[in-house]
Write a protein that holds these residues in place. Sequence first.
Motif, mmCIF file in Angstrom:
data_model
loop_
_atom_site.group_PDB
_atom_site.id
_atom_site.type_symbol
_atom_site.label_atom_id
_atom_site.label_comp_id
_atom_site.label_asym_id
_atom_site.label_seq_id
_atom_site.Cartn_x
_atom_site.Cartn_y
_atom_site.Cartn_z
ATOM 1 N N LYS A 32 6.598 -5.262 -2.423
ATOM 2 C CA LYS A 32 5.153 -5.344 -2.241
ATOM 3 C C LYS A 32 4.710 -4.441 -1.095
ATOM 4 O O LYS A 32 5.320 -4.428 -0.027
ATOM 5 C CB LYS A 32 4.738 -6.795 -1.963
ATOM 6 N N MET A 58 -4.133 1.867 -6.864
ATOM 7 C CA MET A 58 -4.180 0.446 -7.217
ATOM 8 C C MET A 58 -4.675 0.246 -8.649
ATOM 9 O O MET A 58 -5.243 -0.800 -8.981
ATOM 10 C CB MET A 58 -5.082 -0.319 -6.230
ATOM 11 N N PRO A 63 0.175 1.419 -9.932
ATOM 12 C CA PRO A 63 0.097 0.196 -9.129
ATOM 13 C C PRO A 63 1.000 0.269 -7.889
ATOM 14 O O PRO A 63 1.899 -0.559 -7.710
ATOM 15 C CB PRO A 63 0.568 -0.882 -10.103
ATOM 16 N N ASP A 66 -0.327 -2.996 -3.377
ATOM 17 C CA ASP A 66 -0.603 -4.344 -3.850
ATOM 18 C C ASP A 66 -1.714 -5.025 -3.059
ATOM 19 O O ASP A 66 -2.349 -5.955 -3.564
ATOM 20 C CB ASP A 66 0.668 -5.196 -3.736
ATOM 21 N N GLU A 67 -1.919 -4.583 -1.834
ATOM 22 C CA GLU A 67 -2.830 -5.286 -0.938
ATOM 23 C C GLU A 67 -3.496 -4.263 -0.019
ATOM 24 O O GLU A 67 -2.826 -3.431 0.594
ATOM 25 C CB GLU A 67 -2.016 -6.295 -0.121
#
Length: 313
Positions: A32, A58, A63, A66-67
């Motif tokens: 992550k 994102m 992808p 993640d944050e």
Amino acid sequence: MLEEVERWLGRRSWSVADRPLERILAAKRNTKVSVVLPALNEEATVGDIVAVIRRELMSETVPLVDELVVIDSGSTDRTAEVAAAAGARVVARDAILPRIPAVPGKGEVLWRSLMVTSGDIVCFVDADLRDFSADFVSGIVGPLLTDPDIDFVKAMYDRPFGDTPGQGGRVTELVARPLLNLHWPQLAGFVQPLGGEYAARRSLLERLPFPVGYGVELGLLVDALHTVGLDALAQVDVGVRKHRHQDGQALGRMAAAIYRTAQLRLSRGHLVRPWLTQFERGEKGFEPRTYAVDTEERPPMAEIVEYARRRVA
């Protein structure tokens, strides 16, 4: 330059083009990635940075991140509103770890960000960048995903000053680079030791103390060297960095804080006077202005009770 550093430059200095996105994504698997933007009155730039990251890193096809979190350290403009509208999660600095009163400073914000992010890799990006490229994130996250022996990666870039190429980074050239070459020559190969764009494994960051102010970049770099060794550090060329420049007096305060951070690491028992006097012309001539130099540091996050409880939960 030390022979060790020359070898390191050949092994641990790359270009963003050396790791295409496809390769990085294939290596990501279940790792992550969190991106943190520390922000104070950056409404003019923070939204564009957030938008680029969301659009290019994102998406369903890419992808990588993640944050994405913006930590607002008390902005008086629309920084928080603009960042949220662009798609970031915005957290107020003072809402994090309320048991420990917050102090002003970039390092304070970065330290607290570990409490409100969950990525195995944490990537820091300054919120005042103009003409932002997603390469600033993918470039420095890439080596951490593809090479398990790398723990800390800094971005390197050209820093123009206005229309003059290569003249940005005045504190780097006048203060940080001499300090590193003289006292930590293993770090002499870093092109941008004070750059605000770097990524690291959480497992390393949570073990390091964080100077609360301008000394945070130098402090983390020196402490990372002593914690994991030179070969676990790397740098990636991501092109050109354009940002808002500070005036000479602000740079003087930055330089003092960086020197103080270095001095603490050279001799913890010997204290220098943590004040800096500068001069401004007033109605009666030059008037002194004295400022406190950032001297406080936050302990490794792994020592904070709330962080330990969160990890167990």
